[in-house]
Motif scaffolding. Structure first.
Motif, PDB file in Angstrom:
ATOM      1  N   GLU A 122      -1.306  34.294  53.935  1.00  0.00           N
ATOM      2  CA  GLU A 122      -1.111  34.572  55.130  1.00  0.00           C
ATOM      3  C   GLU A 122      -0.635  36.151  55.399  1.00  0.00           C
ATOM      4  OE1 GLU A 122      -2.444  34.861  59.197  1.00  0.00           O
ATOM      5  OE2 GLU A 122      -3.344  34.107  57.734  1.00  0.00           O
ATOM      6  N   PRO A 123      -0.921  37.004  55.618  1.00  0.00           N
ATOM      7  CA  PRO A 123      -0.129  37.900  55.290  1.00  0.00           C
ATOM      8  C   PRO A 123       1.468  38.095  57.216  1.00  0.00           C
ATOM      9  CG  PRO A 123      -2.543  38.842  55.104  1.00  0.00           C
ATOM     10  CD  PRO A 123      -2.155  37.903  55.472  1.00  0.00           C
ATOM     11  N   THR A 124       2.143  39.101  56.877  1.00  0.00           N
ATOM     12  CA  THR A 124       2.926  38.914  57.988  1.00  0.00           C
ATOM     13  C   THR A 124       3.356  40.398  58.578  1.00  0.00           C
ATOM     14  OG1 THR A 124       5.049  38.375  58.886  1.00  0.00           O
ATOM     15  CG2 THR A 124       4.729  38.557  56.647  1.00  0.00           C
ATOM     16  N   ALA A 125       3.454  40.443  59.958  1.00  0.00           N
ATOM     17  CA  ALA A 125       3.995  41.624  59.751  1.00  0.00           C
ATOM     18  C   ALA A 125       5.518  42.535  59.996  1.00  0.00           C
ATOM     19  CB  ALA A 125       3.542  42.378  61.467  1.00  0.00           C
ATOM     20  N   LYS A 126       5.897  41.445  59.809  1.00  0.00           N
ATOM     21  CA  LYS A 126       7.208  40.982  59.677  1.00  0.00           C
ATOM     22  C   LYS A 126       7.763  41.958  58.135  1.00  0.00           C
ATOM     23  CE  LYS A 126       7.862  36.760  61.607  1.00  0.00           C
ATOM     24  NZ  LYS A 126       7.637  35.392  62.113  1.00  0.00           N
ATOM     25  N   ARG A 127       9.400  42.989  58.552  1.00  0.00           N
ATOM     26  CA  ARG A 127      10.109  43.343  57.467  1.00  0.00           C
ATOM     27  C   ARG A 127      10.662  42.277  56.634  1.00  0.00           C
ATOM     28  NH1 ARG A 127      12.351  48.995  58.628  1.00  0.00           N
ATOM     29  NH2 ARG A 127      10.608  49.730  57.701  1.00  0.00           N
ATOM     30  N   VAL A 128      10.904  41.544  55.793  1.00  0.00           N
ATOM     31  CA  VAL A 128      10.931  40.757  54.920  1.00  0.00           C
ATOM     32  C   VAL A 128      12.258  41.595  54.127  1.00  0.00           C
ATOM     33  CG1 VAL A 128      10.723  38.950  53.408  1.00  0.00           C
ATOM     34  CG2 VAL A 128       8.878  39.460  55.355  1.00  0.00           C
ATOM     35  N   ARG A 129      13.202  40.976  53.860  1.00  0.00           N
ATOM     36  CA  ARG A 129      14.698  41.398  53.164  1.00  0.00           C
ATOM     37  C   ARG A 129      14.678  39.779  52.173  1.00  0.00           C
ATOM     38  NH1 ARG A 129      17.524  43.605  56.487  1.00  0.00           N
ATOM     39  NH2 ARG A 129      19.294  41.833  56.089  1.00  0.00           N
ATOM     40  N   ALA A 130      15.041  40.187  50.931  1.00  0.00           N
ATOM     41  CA  ALA A 130      15.945  39.100  49.954  1.00  0.00           C
ATOM     42  C   ALA A 130      17.008  39.718  49.155  1.00  0.00           C
ATOM     43  CB  ALA A 130      14.710  38.717  49.544  1.00  0.00           C
ATOM     44  N   GLU A 131      17.911  39.302  49.106  1.00  0.00           N
ATOM     45  CA  GLU A 131      19.333  39.737  48.802  1.00  0.00           C
ATOM     46  C   GLU A 131      19.779  38.495  47.444  1.00  0.00           C
ATOM     47  OE1 GLU A 131      22.327  40.551  52.358  1.00  0.00           O
ATOM     48  OE2 GLU A 131      20.294  42.251  52.351  1.00  0.00           O
ATOM     49  N   ALA A 132      20.448  39.736  46.976  1.00  0.00           N
ATOM     50  CA  ALA A 132      21.373  38.506  46.051  1.00  0.00           C
ATOM     51  C   ALA A 132      22.328  39.399  45.195  1.00  0.00           C
ATOM     52  CB  ALA A 132      21.214  38.383  44.630  1.00  0.00           C
ATOM     53  N   ASP A 133      24.085  38.906  45.111  1.00  0.00           N
ATOM     54  CA  ASP A 133      25.079  39.340  44.885  1.00  0.00           C
ATOM     55  C   ASP A 133      24.917  40.723  45.843  1.00  0.00           C
ATOM     56  OD1 ASP A 133      25.429  37.778  42.906  1.00  0.00           O
ATOM     57  OD2 ASP A 133      24.882  38.956  41.302  1.00  0.00           O
ATOM     58  N   GLY A 134      25.370  40.878  47.007  1.00  0.00           N
ATOM     59  CA  GLY A 134      24.589  42.088  47.595  1.00  0.00           C
ATOM     60  C   GLY A 134      24.410  42.625  46.977  1.00  0.00           C
ATOM     61  N   ALA A 135      22.842  42.682  46.415  1.00  0.00           N
ATOM     62  CA  ALA A 135      22.110  43.973  46.463  1.00  0.00           C
ATOM     63  C   ALA A 135      21.130  43.543  47.873  1.00  0.00           C
ATOM     64  CB  ALA A 135      21.817  43.998  44.625  1.00  0.00           C
ATOM     65  N   VAL A 136      20.148  44.480  47.619  1.00  0.00           N
ATOM     66  CA  VAL A 136      18.479  44.575  48.259  1.00  0.00           C
ATOM     67  C   VAL A 136      17.713  43.830  46.813  1.00  0.00           C
ATOM     68  CG1 VAL A 136      16.895  45.267  49.290  1.00  0.00           C
ATOM     69  CG2 VAL A 136      19.291  45.151  50.336  1.00  0.00           C
ATOM     70  N   VAL A 137      17.106  42.845  46.796  1.00  0.00           N
ATOM     71  CA  VAL A 137      16.619  42.410  45.374  1.00  0.00           C
ATOM     72  C   VAL A 137      14.931  42.974  46.493  1.00  0.00           C
ATOM     73  CG1 VAL A 137      15.498  40.819  44.534  1.00  0.00           C
ATOM     74  CG2 VAL A 137      17.660  40.828  44.961  1.00  0.00           C
ATOM     75  N   ALA A 138      14.458  42.727  47.004  1.00  0.00           N
ATOM     76  CA  ALA A 138      13.367  43.161  47.917  1.00  0.00           C
ATOM     77  C   ALA A 138      13.227  43.418  49.439  1.00  0.00           C
ATOM     78  CB  ALA A 138      12.231  42.183  47.962  1.00  0.00           C
ATOM     79  N   LEU A 139      12.499  44.536  49.844  1.00  0.00           N
ATOM     80  CA  LEU A 139      11.947  44.759  50.591  1.00  0.00           C
ATOM     81  C   LEU A 139      11.558  45.413  50.836  1.00  0.00           C
ATOM     82  CD1 LEU A 139      13.735  45.699  53.937  1.00  0.00           C
ATOM     83  CD2 LEU A 139      14.448  47.611  52.394  1.00  0.00           C
ATOM     84  N   THR A 140      10.463  45.115  51.660  1.00  0.00           N
ATOM     85  CA  THR A 140       8.840  45.686  51.965  1.00  0.00           C
ATOM     86  C   THR A 140       8.095  45.075  53.845  1.00  0.00           C
ATOM     87  OG1 THR A 140       6.601  44.102  51.055  1.00  0.00           O
ATOM     88  CG2 THR A 140       8.073  42.796  51.558  1.00  0.00           C
ATOM     89  N   ASP A 141       7.133  45.785  53.888  1.00  0.00           N
ATOM     90  CA  ASP A 141       6.046  45.339  55.393  1.00  0.00           C
ATOM     91  C   ASP A 141       5.139  44.711  54.870  1.00  0.00           C
ATOM     92  OD1 ASP A 141       8.675  46.676  56.329  1.00  0.00           O
ATOM     93  OD2 ASP A 141       7.693  49.020  56.819  1.00  0.00           O
ATOM     94  N   ARG A 142       5.325  44.384  53.810  1.00  0.00           N
ATOM     95  CA  ARG A 142       3.164  43.951  52.941  1.00  0.00           C
ATOM     96  C   ARG A 142       3.489  42.761  52.897  1.00  0.00           C
ATOM     97  NH1 ARG A 142       2.114  47.930  49.435  1.00  0.00           N
ATOM     98  NH2 ARG A 142       4.279  48.293  48.339  1.00  0.00           N
ATOM     99  N   ALA A 143       4.859  41.832  53.386  1.00  0.00           N
ATOM    100  CA  ALA A 143       4.655  40.571  52.679  1.00  0.00           C
ATOM    101  C   ALA A 143       3.921  39.221  53.105  1.00  0.00           C
ATOM    102  CB  ALA A 143       6.474  39.842  53.055  1.00  0.00           C
TER     103      ALA A 143
END
Length: 282
Positions: free
Chosen positions: A21-42
């Protein structure tokens, strides 16, 4: 003539399929203080038999790109893997306690680089055309997840899963044999999709001898749960009662209340005994 269908059966009948199911939410994943993924198309993805979703992200929105998958022992599945929810499906379902690396859909394990680090997050690239170009990320392999600027805990929230909390006046009694553990006529009743109704009781209505536990779990909808074991005539029942001391906003009405696993005790409501449900916590 249109054939009717119970919604629970409709949902349970799809558990063996790869769902998304696509989502309209902006999604962000982080590790070790860095952004691993940033997307409006999760895209939320449920592999067959999985009951909670994971986030899939377009490859172009992975900040560090792809790498070889982490070198970890591959989980092994057998006929006993998973948990029974007979009121939903005949299949044994896979809840978040089953490792991410156990995949039930065709695809390829991959790694996702953490920018500025040697760390690699575990991922999975499904072979299904509907998810072409996407990588499913292991939620637990990242340090933090956000929908917009709100943190997520435990796993992504399922848009088709809801929790309703209602003040009740039913008379709820919890017993272990002849010993009454709790007796209350002022429960907060929780009705959660595809799960048995739960009765959350004021602490002063609980008469059980409780032994604090170090166990903590996260519910994506209610927050962090603290646990107690219960002394019964047959011995100690471990981690049998839980409470949300600082619940998430959707569960604020449950703050400080206590809930027994109906799966492990005798529960009556308004004097009528309830059958013990069969769930992953039985």
């Amino acid at each position: 003539m249109t054939e009717t269908v119970r919604m629970r059966d409709l949902v349970g009948g799809a558990v063996d399929r790869l769902r998304y199911e696509p989502t309209a939410k902006r999604v962000r994943a982080e590790a070790d203080g860095a952004v691993v993924a940033l997307t409006d198309r999760a895209v939320l993805v449920w592999e067959p038999r999985r009951v909670v979703p994971a986030y899939a992200v377009p490859v172009e929105d992975l900040r560090g790109g792809l790498a070889e998958p982490p070198s970890r022992p591959a989980p092994v599945a057998d006929d006993g893997t998973g948990f029974a929810i007979p009121d939903v499906t005949e299949l044994r379902v896979l809840d978040p306690r089953v490792p991410f690396g156990l995949h039930t859909a065709p695809g390829e394990p991959v790694g996702v680089r953490v920018p500025g680090s040697d760390r690699v997050v575990e991922g999975f690239r499904p072979a299904d055309p509907a998810l072409a170009g996407h990588v499913v990320l292991d939620f637990d392999d990242c340090d933090a997840w956000f929908e917009e600027e709100e943190p997520l805990h435990g796993h992504p929230r399922d848009p088709f899963h809801r929790i309703d909390v209602r003040a009740g006046s039913r008379h709820v009694r919890v017993s272990a044999g002849e010993r009454v553990l709790a007796d209350s006529a002022r429960p907060r009743l929780v009705f959660e999709t595809l799960l048995p109704a739960r009765s959350y009781l004021p602490p002063e209505d609980v008469t059980a001898v409780l032994v604090p536990s170090e166990t903590r779990t996260w519910c994506a909808y209610k927050g962090e749960a603290s646990y107690w074991s219960v002394e019964t005539p047959d011995g100690l029942v471990p981690d049998a009662v839980w409470s949300y001391r600082d619940p998430l906003p959707d569960a604020e009405q449950l703050r400080g209340l206590m809930c027994f696993f109906d799966e492990r005790f005798d529960v009556s409501v308004d004097g009528v005994p309830r059958a013990r449900p069969v769930t992953p916590w039985s």
